[in-house]
Design an enzyme around this catalytic site. Structure first.
Site, mmCIF file in Angstrom:
data_model
loop_
_atom_site.group_PDB
_atom_site.id
_atom_site.type_symbol
_atom_site.label_atom_id
_atom_site.label_comp_id
_atom_site.label_asym_id
_atom_site.label_seq_id
_atom_site.Cartn_x
_atom_site.Cartn_y
_atom_site.Cartn_z
ATOM 1 N N THR A 1 13.004 50.569 31.946
ATOM 2 C CA THR A 1 12.766 49.116 31.968
ATOM 3 C C THR A 1 11.273 48.816 31.928
ATOM 4 O O THR A 1 10.464 49.637 32.372
ATOM 5 C CB THR A 1 13.374 48.512 33.257
ATOM 6 O OG1 THR A 1 12.878 47.186 33.430
ATOM 7 C CG2 THR A 1 12.999 49.307 34.493
ATOM 8 N N ASP A 2 10.927 47.623 31.445
ATOM 9 C CA ASP A 2 9.508 47.210 31.463
ATOM 10 C C ASP A 2 9.006 47.011 32.886
ATOM 11 O O ASP A 2 7.806 46.946 33.132
ATOM 12 C CB ASP A 2 9.289 45.946 30.622
ATOM 13 C CG ASP A 2 10.037 44.712 31.139
ATOM 14 O OD1 ASP A 2 10.801 44.828 32.114
ATOM 15 O OD2 ASP A 2 9.846 43.624 30.550
ATOM 16 N N GLU A 3 9.952 46.917 33.844
ATOM 17 C CA GLU A 3 9.528 46.669 35.225
ATOM 18 C C GLU A 3 8.779 47.861 35.826
ATOM 19 O O GLU A 3 8.125 47.725 36.858
ATOM 20 C CB GLU A 3 10.730 46.292 36.091
ATOM 21 C CG GLU A 3 11.385 45.007 35.622
ATOM 22 C CD GLU A 3 12.291 44.369 36.657
ATOM 23 O OE1 GLU A 3 12.066 44.570 37.858
ATOM 24 O OE2 GLU A 3 13.229 43.673 36.237
ATOM 25 N N TYR B 1 13.842 48.697 43.136
ATOM 26 C CA TYR B 1 14.535 48.932 41.862
ATOM 27 C C TYR B 1 13.579 49.577 40.861
ATOM 28 O O TYR B 1 13.868 50.656 40.313
ATOM 29 C CB TYR B 1 15.089 47.615 41.289
ATOM 30 C CG TYR B 1 15.405 47.683 39.804
ATOM 31 C CD1 TYR B 1 16.468 48.454 39.335
ATOM 32 C CD2 TYR B 1 14.631 46.982 38.870
ATOM 33 C CE1 TYR B 1 16.749 48.538 37.964
ATOM 34 C CE2 TYR B 1 14.907 47.055 37.512
ATOM 35 C CZ TYR B 1 15.965 47.833 37.066
ATOM 36 O OH TYR B 1 16.228 47.918 35.721
ATOM 37 N N LYS C 1 13.474 53.363 39.065
ATOM 38 C CA LYS C 1 13.487 53.602 37.611
ATOM 39 C C LYS C 1 12.260 54.437 37.209
ATOM 40 O O LYS C 1 12.350 55.319 36.338
ATOM 41 C CB LYS C 1 13.496 52.273 36.839
ATOM 42 C CG LYS C 1 14.737 51.420 37.031
ATOM 43 C CD LYS C 1 16.006 52.036 36.481
ATOM 44 C CE LYS C 1 16.077 52.046 34.970
ATOM 45 N NZ LYS C 1 17.394 52.525 34.473
HETATM 46 N N1 LIG Z 1 19.480 43.771 32.512
HETATM 47 C C1 LIG Z 1 18.250 43.852 32.012
HETATM 48 O O1 LIG Z 1 17.642 42.805 31.704
HETATM 49 C C2 LIG Z 1 17.599 45.196 31.772
HETATM 50 C C3 LIG Z 1 16.354 45.239 31.127
HETATM 51 C C4 LIG Z 1 15.771 46.476 30.869
HETATM 52 C C5 LIG Z 1 16.432 47.649 31.237
HETATM 53 N N2 LIG Z 1 17.640 47.573 31.895
HETATM 54 C C6 LIG Z 1 18.320 48.830 32.219
HETATM 55 O O2 LIG Z 1 19.477 48.864 31.412
HETATM 56 C C7 LIG Z 1 20.516 49.586 32.057
HETATM 57 C C8 LIG Z 1 21.780 48.754 32.109
HETATM 58 O O3 LIG Z 1 21.481 47.548 32.811
HETATM 59 P P1 LIG Z 1 22.585 46.411 32.990
HETATM 60 O O4 LIG Z 1 21.859 45.132 33.182
HETATM 61 O O5 LIG Z 1 23.615 46.516 31.944
HETATM 62 O O6 LIG Z 1 23.220 46.839 34.391
HETATM 63 P P2 LIG Z 1 24.664 46.530 34.990
HETATM 64 O O7 LIG Z 1 24.429 46.468 36.456
HETATM 65 O O8 LIG Z 1 25.314 45.372 34.305
HETATM 66 O O9 LIG Z 1 25.520 47.823 34.611
HETATM 67 C C9 LIG Z 1 25.277 49.072 35.183
HETATM 68 C C10 LIG Z 1 26.485 49.941 34.933
HETATM 69 O O10 LIG Z 1 26.225 51.219 35.523
HETATM 70 C C11 LIG Z 1 27.393 51.629 36.227
HETATM 71 N N3 LIG Z 1 27.002 52.503 37.340
HETATM 72 C C12 LIG Z 1 26.294 52.185 38.448
HETATM 73 N N4 LIG Z 1 26.170 53.257 39.254
HETATM 74 C C13 LIG Z 1 26.792 54.283 38.630
HETATM 75 C C14 LIG Z 1 27.002 55.657 38.956
HETATM 76 N N5 LIG Z 1 26.534 56.181 40.094
HETATM 77 N N6 LIG Z 1 27.687 56.427 38.080
HETATM 78 C C15 LIG Z 1 28.166 55.919 36.908
HETATM 79 N N7 LIG Z 1 28.026 54.622 36.563
HETATM 80 C C16 LIG Z 1 27.341 53.818 37.414
HETATM 81 C C17 LIG Z 1 28.010 50.333 36.754
HETATM 82 O O11 LIG Z 1 29.374 50.498 37.096
HETATM 83 C C18 LIG Z 1 27.779 49.412 35.572
HETATM 84 O O12 LIG Z 1 28.821 49.494 34.641
HETATM 85 C C19 LIG Z 1 19.968 49.966 33.431
HETATM 86 O O13 LIG Z 1 19.489 51.280 33.361
HETATM 87 C C20 LIG Z 1 18.813 48.993 33.646
HETATM 88 O O14 LIG Z 1 17.842 49.557 34.483
HETATM 89 C C21 LIG Z 1 18.237 46.374 32.166
#
Ligand SMILES: NC(=O)c1ccc[n+]([C@@H]2O[C@H](COP(=O)([O-])OP(=O)(O)OC[C@H]3O[C@@H](n4cnc5c(N)ncnc54)[C@H](O)[C@@H]3O)[C@@H](O)[C@H]2O)c1
Length: 343
Positions: free
Chosen positions: A124-126, A148, A152
């Site tokens: 993530t950009d964070e 968080y 990451k």
């Molecule tokens: N949402 C954003 O704006 C954003 C931006 C940049 C990067 N990200 C990254 O993208 C990825 C997905 O983010 P998101 O917003 O879809 O998150 P989300 O919370 O909607 O989904 C996360 C998924 O991971 C699964 N999960 C959690 N713990 C687990 C484990 N121990 N084993 C297996 N599965 C597990 C959950 O059940 C869920 O389906 C993450 O890595 C996040 O850091 C998100």
């Protein structure tokens, strides 16, 4: 490509990645490994499971055996599973370290053991911390500011060790905030949309001036496909857009869509323990590979809001649904105008 494994594929971004790769590689076996936490929803994937396009393995990435059996024979592993909500990380940071760090470690160990041909790690950009002016390049020092983003960044350090020690075929991505349908309503867009649908106030942390860039989930999935083909092993790629809005602007935009007076619905609450003012990345490195965003939030936020209206029963108890506050078909008012009001 014979076998693709996507962790976290039943969550928000993961489900968009899964949809994209099912279309891009119709003959590949696609496995989703997901623990099905509160943020996951099997309905995010039901349209693909029901026609045998993918297989959902319910399991925890912190269990090495689970990871080993999932990634066996995989040509590509996309690692999107995570605990992803910053607010939760202030109260339960150990769970973030467990999933995001230990889980990433287990998955990388399994990929090493099974000689997976290519791995894309979704960061993530964070991890850069707040960027008040300009933008972070991939070489900028990581300075995470909350549990968080720290987890990451720690996951990236584990990967860095695997890259150096074992020369593993890993590519990392650091993306802006991502928007789209199916996001759990703890994040700003779905949370505000559902509150407006239910006639509840919009609560804003602090003064509402924190800004974020917003990238479409579909554009993000396209970027991952490009990196699966052309991403250089060992490299990290920022993925970003020019669309940047403050939380107040986001609230005004959504009020505009639902035809609600912002002055009567926006309230302010105590800020997070630490709330980064701004994130910003320079994404010229992935642009050089041929990626550019095709979608924009300003054009698509009404459709996203409409999706939450149409699917409110996923998230809201049926008794509350009787008090739905919005018209069944949302308009596309002048969003530029609503932005100008808080510029
Ligand atoms: N949402 C954003 O704006 C954003 C931006 C940049 C990067 N990200 C990254 O993208 C990825 C997905 O983010 P998101 O917003 O879809 O998150 P989300 O919370 O909607 O989904 C996360 C998924 O991971 C699964 N999960 C959690 N713990 C687990 C484990 N121990 N084993 C297996 N599965 C597990 C959950 O059940 C869920 O389906 C993450 O890595 C996040 O850091 C998100």
């Amino acid at each position: 490509m014979n076998k693709i494994v996507i962790t976290g594929g039943a969550g928000f971004i993961g489900s968009h990645i899964v949809e994209h790769f099912v279309n891009a590689y119709p003959n590949a076996e696609i496995i989703v490994l997901d623990k099905m936490t509160y943020a996951a929803d099997v309905r995010n994937l039901m349209h693909l499971i029901s026609v045998n396009k993918i297989r959902l393995v319910v399991g925890d990435i912190c269990h090495l055996d689970t990871c080993l059996s999932a990634v066996k024979g995989a040509d590509l592993v996309i690692h999107a599973a995570a605990e992803s909500h910053v607010d939760n990380s202030f109260g339960n940071s150990l769970e973030f370290t467990r999933t995001n760090v230990t889980g990433t470690h287990c998955l990388m160990e399994a990929c090493r053991s099974e000689n997976v041909a290519k791995i894309i790690h979704v960061s993530t950009d964070e991890v850069y911390g707040e960027v008040l002016e300009g933008s972070a390049t991939e070489d900028t020092t990581l300075k995470p500011t909350n549990p968080y983003s720290a987890s990451k960044a720690a996951a990236e350090m584990i990967i860095s060790g695997y890259l150096q020690s074992y020369k593993m075929p890993i590519v990392m991505v650091r993306a802006n905030n991502i928007f789209g349908k199916r996001q759990f309503p703890e994040k700003i867009i779905p949370k505000f949309a559902l509150n407006l649908i239910l006639g509840k106030p919009l609560t804003i942390h602090g003064n509402g001036k924190n800004c974020r860039h917003y990238l479409s989930a579909d554009d993000f999935a396209v970027a991952l496909e490009l990196l699966a083909k052309k991403g250089v092993i060992g490299e990290c790629y920022n993925i970003g857009t020019t669309e940047e809005y403050t939380n107040m602007q986001m609230a005004y935009m959504l009020c505009d869509i639902f035809d609600v007076d912002p002055d009567k619905t926006i309230t302010f609450i105590k800020d997070r323990p630490f709330n980064d003012q701004r994130y910003a990345v320079d994404w010229s490195k992935i642009t050089a590979l041929g990626w550019t965003s095709q979608h924009s939030l300003i054009n698509e936020i009404s459709d996203v809001a409409q999706w939450y209206y149409d699917n409110a029963d996923r998230y809201v108890p049926s008794a509350d649904l009787k008090t739905l506050n919005a018209p069944t078909k949302l308009g596309k008012p002048s969003l530029e105008l609503s932005l100008a009001k808080v510029a």
